[in-house]
Design an enzyme around this catalytic site. Structure first.
Site, PDB file in Angstrom:
ATOM      1  CE  LYS A  40     104.118 110.531 129.106  1.00 24.34           C
ATOM      2  NZ  LYS A  40     104.661 109.184 129.216  1.00 24.34           N
ATOM      3  CG  ASP A  55     100.473 107.199 132.311  1.00 26.58           C
ATOM      4  OD1 ASP A  55      99.269 106.856 132.295  1.00 26.58           O
ATOM      5  OD2 ASP A  55     101.215 106.996 133.291  1.00 26.58           O
TER       6      ASP A  55
END
Ligand code: SF4
Length: 220
Positions: free
Chosen positions: A127, A145
């Site tokens: 991420k 996310d």
């Protein structure tokens, strides 16, 4: 909702994405930064807090410690004092100093610009790496996310929409396969913005959602 073919789902996905493009024509990273190093640090700091709050502490942090070498050599107490408002300041300081030391020792103080190298950095997962690639280097990246997971699930953009523990890597791979690489970074921004503005975790605001006509989870 009657069973939807994959082809129909992909078509609906692109129609819904066009509405998100209209809703958020100029998405951008909410973290303030002027270099890949600053974005990497800000992204690491954004765990368990808001981007807005991170932006309140990074100006002083970046001015006191402008590069990886100075941050790696910092007195931990000084860093803790600066990032204290973010919470978890002791562990975040430890992570930052460790990360800066690896950048200094293995990468000449520079942030690498490939996924393979970024994920070797301590505390950096896909991420964070995708945030840095997409926003600091212009390399297509699709950060997944909590908002991306929730919104793509409610919209049933992905096959495992009803999984109680969806795999972010699988989500990244599947959603990216439906869009051009040049769209990935803004696609992630728009899903996050939509999740923050309308498709809230507890109570989605379906009445004002531009996607409510086709969203399979619409409450209206
Ligand atoms: S209609 Fe409701 S559940 Fe669907 S995307 Fe919009 S806010 Fe989320």
């Amino acid at each position: 909702m009657p069973r939807e073919s994959k082809r129909a789902r992909i078509q609906r996905m692109h129609e819904e994405y066009a509405l998100l493009v209209e809703a958020f024509p100029h998405p951008k990273c909410a973290l303030d930064f002027t270099s890949p190093l600053q974005l990497l640090i800000a992204t690491v700091l954004s765990a368990q807090t808001t981007d807005k709050r991170v932006n309140t502490v990074t100006p002083e942090l970046f001015s006191r410690f402008p590069d990886a070498a100075s941050l790696a050599a910092a007195n931990p107490q000084d860093v803790e004092d600066i990032i204290h408002p973010l919470g978890f300041y002791r562990s975040k300081t430890k992570h930052l100093l460790g990360l800066a030391a690896v950048l200094r020792d293995r990468f000449d103080g520079e942030v690498p610009d490939t996924m393979d190298s970024l994920v070797t950095l301590p505390g950096v997962g896909r991420k964070t790496a995708n945030v840095v690639l997409g926003n600091a280097f212009g390399v297509p990246g699709f950060p997944v996310d909590t908002h991306v997971i929730r919104v793509t699930g409610r919209l049933r953009w992905r096959g495992d929409w009803n999984s109680s523990s969806p795999d972010p890597v699988h989500i990244e791979r599947e959603i990216c396969s439906y869009f051009e690489p040049s769209q990935w970074t803004d696609l992630s921004h728009r899903l996050i913005l939509h999740g923050r503005a309308t498709c809230h975790a507890r109570k989605p605001d379906c009445e004002v959602c531009p996607l409510h006509d086709t969203c399979p989870s619409s409450l209206i």
